[in-house]
Design a protein around this motif. Structure first.
Motif, PDB file in Angstrom:
ATOM      1  N   GLU A 192       0.663  -1.023   0.022  1.00 33.54           N
ATOM      2  CA  GLU A 192      -0.033   0.141  -0.112  1.00 33.54           C
ATOM      3  C   GLU A 192       0.881   1.071   0.018  1.00 33.54           C
ATOM      4  OE1 GLU A 192      -3.331   0.160  -0.455  1.00 33.54           O
ATOM      5  OE2 GLU A 192      -3.559  -1.786  -0.309  1.00 33.54           O
ATOM      6  N   ALA A 193       1.885   1.043   0.550  1.00 33.75           N
ATOM      7  CA  ALA A 193       2.992   2.466   0.896  1.00 33.75           C
ATOM      8  C   ALA A 193       3.409   2.591  -0.497  1.00 33.75           C
ATOM      9  CB  ALA A 193       3.929   2.130   1.713  1.00 33.75           C
ATOM     10  N   MET A 194       3.874   1.614  -1.220  1.00 31.87           N
ATOM     11  CA  MET A 194       4.661   1.750  -2.663  1.00 31.87           C
ATOM     12  C   MET A 194       3.387   2.316  -3.520  1.00 31.87           C
ATOM     13  SD  MET A 194       7.644   0.901  -2.187  1.00 31.87           S
ATOM     14  CE  MET A 194       7.439   1.627  -0.402  1.00 31.87           C
ATOM     15  N   GLU A 195       2.224   1.742  -3.531  1.00 34.68           N
ATOM     16  CA  GLU A 195       1.185   2.350  -4.217  1.00 34.68           C
ATOM     17  C   GLU A 195       1.086   3.862  -4.037  1.00 34.68           C
ATOM     18  OE1 GLU A 195      -0.854   0.723  -6.927  1.00 34.68           O
ATOM     19  OE2 GLU A 195       0.552  -1.054  -6.413  1.00 34.68           O
ATOM     20  N   PRO A 243      13.737   1.355  -7.368  1.00 36.30           N
ATOM     21  CA  PRO A 243      15.018   1.114  -6.377  1.00 36.30           C
ATOM     22  C   PRO A 243      14.774   0.899  -4.885  1.00 36.30           C
ATOM     23  CG  PRO A 243      14.956   3.271  -7.705  1.00 36.30           C
ATOM     24  CD  PRO A 243      13.553   2.609  -7.757  1.00 36.30           C
ATOM     25  N   LEU A 244      13.619   1.251  -4.467  1.00 36.74           N
ATOM     26  CA  LEU A 244      13.348   0.965  -2.958  1.00 36.74           C
ATOM     27  C   LEU A 244      12.929  -0.625  -2.795  1.00 36.74           C
ATOM     28  CD1 LEU A 244      13.023   1.958  -0.100  1.00 36.74           C
ATOM     29  CD2 LEU A 244      10.603   2.665  -0.657  1.00 36.74           C
ATOM     30  N   ILE A 245      11.855  -0.929  -3.730  1.00 31.29           N
ATOM     31  CA  ILE A 245      11.647  -2.509  -3.439  1.00 31.29           C
ATOM     32  C   ILE A 245      12.710  -3.310  -3.916  1.00 31.29           C
ATOM     33  CG2 ILE A 245      10.189  -4.210  -4.816  1.00 31.29           C
ATOM     34  CD1 ILE A 245       8.189  -2.052  -4.970  1.00 31.29           C
ATOM     35  N   LEU A 246      13.535  -3.081  -5.057  1.00 32.35           N
ATOM     36  CA  LEU A 246      14.834  -3.688  -5.397  1.00 32.35           C
ATOM     37  C   LEU A 246      15.830  -3.960  -4.219  1.00 32.35           C
ATOM     38  CD1 LEU A 246      15.415  -2.841  -8.932  1.00 32.35           C
ATOM     39  CD2 LEU A 246      14.289  -4.858  -8.068  1.00 32.35           C
ATOM     40  N   ARG A 247      16.030  -2.940  -3.410  1.00 29.31           N
ATOM     41  CA  ARG A 247      16.752  -2.793  -2.206  1.00 29.31           C
ATOM     42  C   ARG A 247      16.320  -3.224  -1.025  1.00 29.31           C
ATOM     43  NH1 ARG A 247      21.537  -3.602  -0.922  1.00 29.31           N
ATOM     44  NH2 ARG A 247      22.269  -2.455   1.138  1.00 29.31           N
ATOM     45  N   GLU A 249      23.904  -3.193  -8.620  1.00 27.44           N
ATOM     46  CA  GLU A 249      23.024  -4.062  -9.404  1.00 27.44           C
ATOM     47  C   GLU A 249      21.757  -3.203  -9.917  1.00 27.44           C
ATOM     48  OE1 GLU A 249      22.969  -8.741  -8.492  1.00 27.44           O
ATOM     49  OE2 GLU A 249      22.246  -7.269  -6.864  1.00 27.44           O
ATOM     50  N   ILE A 250      21.327  -2.481  -8.871  1.00 26.67           N
ATOM     51  CA  ILE A 250      20.064  -1.636  -9.144  1.00 26.67           C
ATOM     52  C   ILE A 250      20.432  -0.400 -10.053  1.00 26.67           C
ATOM     53  CG2 ILE A 250      18.382   0.065  -7.923  1.00 26.67           C
ATOM     54  CD1 ILE A 250      18.942  -1.822  -5.447  1.00 26.67           C
ATOM     55  N   ALA A 251      21.522   0.270  -9.823  1.00 27.73           N
ATOM     56  CA  ALA A 251      22.146   1.558 -10.761  1.00 27.73           C
ATOM     57  C   ALA A 251      22.120   0.801 -12.141  1.00 27.73           C
ATOM     58  CB  ALA A 251      23.325   1.978 -10.260  1.00 27.73           C
ATOM     59  N   GLU A 252      22.596  -0.346 -12.047  1.00 33.11           N
ATOM     60  CA  GLU A 252      22.900  -0.910 -13.517  1.00 33.11           C
ATOM     61  C   GLU A 252      21.592  -1.295 -14.261  1.00 33.11           C
ATOM     62  OE1 GLU A 252      24.357  -5.135 -15.447  1.00 33.11           O
ATOM     63  OE2 GLU A 252      25.823  -3.896 -13.926  1.00 33.11           O
ATOM     64  N   GLN A 253      20.396  -1.693 -13.332  1.00 36.11           N
ATOM     65  CA  GLN A 253      19.232  -2.429 -13.958  1.00 36.11           C
ATOM     66  C   GLN A 253      18.287  -1.073 -14.152  1.00 36.11           C
ATOM     67  OE1 GLN A 253      17.938  -5.257 -14.814  1.00 36.11           O
ATOM     68  NE2 GLN A 253      16.237  -3.659 -15.495  1.00 36.11           N
ATOM     69  N   VAL A 254      18.382  -0.078 -13.454  1.00 36.20           N
ATOM     70  CA  VAL A 254      17.491   1.129 -13.912  1.00 36.20           C
ATOM     71  C   VAL A 254      18.412   2.266 -14.593  1.00 36.20           C
ATOM     72  CG1 VAL A 254      16.224   1.067 -11.762  1.00 36.20           C
ATOM     73  CG2 VAL A 254      18.066   2.597 -11.608  1.00 36.20           C
ATOM     74  N   GLY A 255      19.489   2.061 -14.775  1.00 41.05           N
ATOM     75  CA  GLY A 255      20.405   3.044 -15.558  1.00 41.05           C
ATOM     76  C   GLY A 255      20.494   4.460 -15.239  1.00 41.05           C
ATOM     77  N   ALA A 256      20.773   4.382 -13.857  1.00 38.37           N
ATOM     78  CA  ALA A 256      21.120   5.774 -13.235  1.00 38.37           C
ATOM     79  C   ALA A 256      22.434   5.592 -12.426  1.00 38.37           C
ATOM     80  CB  ALA A 256      19.942   5.846 -12.363  1.00 38.37           C
ATOM     81  N   PRO A 257      23.268   6.492 -12.265  1.00 43.34           N
ATOM     82  CA  PRO A 257      24.304   6.849 -11.462  1.00 43.34           C
ATOM     83  C   PRO A 257      23.889   6.104 -10.049  1.00 43.34           C
ATOM     84  CG  PRO A 257      24.022   8.772 -12.641  1.00 43.34           C
ATOM     85  CD  PRO A 257      22.480   8.170 -12.823  1.00 43.34           C
ATOM     86  N   ILE A 281      16.596   5.852  -2.891  1.00 40.45           N
ATOM     87  CA  ILE A 281      16.392   4.899  -1.863  1.00 40.45           C
ATOM     88  C   ILE A 281      16.232   5.635  -0.667  1.00 40.45           C
ATOM     89  CG2 ILE A 281      17.150   2.770  -0.746  1.00 40.45           C
ATOM     90  CD1 ILE A 281      18.387   1.930  -3.348  1.00 40.45           C
ATOM     91  N   HIS A 282      17.058   6.466  -0.151  1.00 40.43           N
ATOM     92  CA  HIS A 282      16.985   7.315   0.942  1.00 40.43           C
ATOM     93  C   HIS A 282      15.613   8.034   1.064  1.00 40.43           C
ATOM     94  CE1 HIS A 282      18.047   9.891   4.211  1.00 40.43           C
ATOM     95  NE2 HIS A 282      17.724  10.665   3.445  1.00 40.43           N
ATOM     96  N   HIS A 283      15.383   8.828  -0.204  1.00 37.73           N
ATOM     97  CA  HIS A 283      13.838   9.452  -0.261  1.00 37.73           C
ATOM     98  C   HIS A 283      12.818   8.660   0.010  1.00 37.73           C
ATOM     99  CE1 HIS A 283      16.075  13.234  -0.522  1.00 37.73           C
ATOM    100  NE2 HIS A 283      16.741  12.979  -1.611  1.00 37.73           N
ATOM    101  N   GLY A 284      12.976   7.385  -0.879  1.00 31.66           N
ATOM    102  CA  GLY A 284      11.748   6.481  -0.767  1.00 31.66           C
ATOM    103  C   GLY A 284      11.536   5.785   0.559  1.00 31.66           C
ATOM    104  N   ARG A 285      12.558   5.722   1.437  1.00 30.30           N
ATOM    105  CA  ARG A 285      12.512   5.115   2.770  1.00 30.30           C
ATOM    106  C   ARG A 285      11.937   6.241   3.575  1.00 30.30           C
ATOM    107  NH1 ARG A 285      18.504   2.612   3.099  1.00 30.30           N
ATOM    108  NH2 ARG A 285      18.004   0.460   2.301  1.00 30.30           N
ATOM    109  N   ARG A 286      12.327   7.452   3.092  1.00 35.29           N
ATOM    110  CA  ARG A 286      11.584   8.659   4.130  1.00 35.29           C
ATOM    111  C   ARG A 286      10.232   8.871   3.912  1.00 35.29           C
ATOM    112  NH1 ARG A 286      13.817  14.360   2.892  1.00 35.29           N
ATOM    113  NH2 ARG A 286      12.763  13.512   1.093  1.00 35.29           N
TER     114      ARG A 286
END
Length: 188
Positions: free
Chosen positions: A128-131, A143-147, A156-164, A172-177
């Motif tokens: 529900e939070a992710m929604e 990124p938050l779910i993958l981590r 691995e996440i950076a490679e998968q999502v194509g981000a630095p 991930i930090h902001h998603g957790r917050r």
């Protein structure tokens, strides 16, 4: 069926991506147990996880051409399986009906446990939070779910999502917050 190494799976995926239908069949059989485990991480009720796994395998077969081949095929497959499980969860939530159909005329606040997986409270809270987060900040969800759910490394996440790497860590930090206040406090 014997377990295949990551290199063997990558080779099967390359051949399948290039149009080898036999390689695609072998590949789907080889990755099915892993895809099912990923789906079980989101949907612990086995029939729901199996439905999501089937959807994931169909998506993998249909979209294998979009695997770039830069990273491991299993990392790409992992993301497809997570997205299929989340899609299955959303579909079940939308199909849920109130326990007393005459009591509510609008959408339900919570899925009916009789028609939805028996999901542990914190898992349901997480979905529900992710929604909720995805509505305003979709860049943080994957990124938050993958981590935090699947324990993938930041690299691995950076490679998968194509981000630095730094961007992924910040997402991930902001998603957790954003997720913390949406989760239930404490285990019952």
């Amino acid at each position: 069926m014997e377990a295949r190494t990551a290199d063997e799976i990558d080779e099967l995926a390359r051949r399948a991506r290039d149009g080898d239908r036999d390689a695609l069949e072998v590949l789907l059989g080889a990755i099915r147990p892993r895809a099912l485990n990923v789906c079980r991480g989101v949907l612990p009720y086995t029939p729901d996880a199996e439905d999501a796994c089937q959807e994931a395998l169909i998506n993998i077969a249909a979209k294998i051409g979009s695997w770039g081949g830069r990273g491991r095929f299993t990392t790409w497959m992992h993301v497809v399986a997570v997205n299929s499980a989340r899609s299955t969860y959303r579909r079940m939530k939308n199909q849920a009906v109130p326990a007393d159909p005459h009591a509510a005329t609008g959408p339900m606040d919570r899925p009916d446990p009789r028609t939805t997986s028996v999901i542990a409270g914190t898992r349901l809270d997480l979905l529900e939070a992710m929604e909720t987060i995805e509505r305003d900040h979709p860049q943080f969800v994957e990124p938050l779910i993958l981590r935090d759910v699947y324990g993938m490394s930041y690299e691995e996440i950076a490679e998968q999502v194509g981000a630095p790497l730094g961007t992924v860590k910040a997402q991930i930090h902001h998603g957790r917050r954003l997720a913390r206040p949406l989760l239930r406090g404490g285990v019952e």
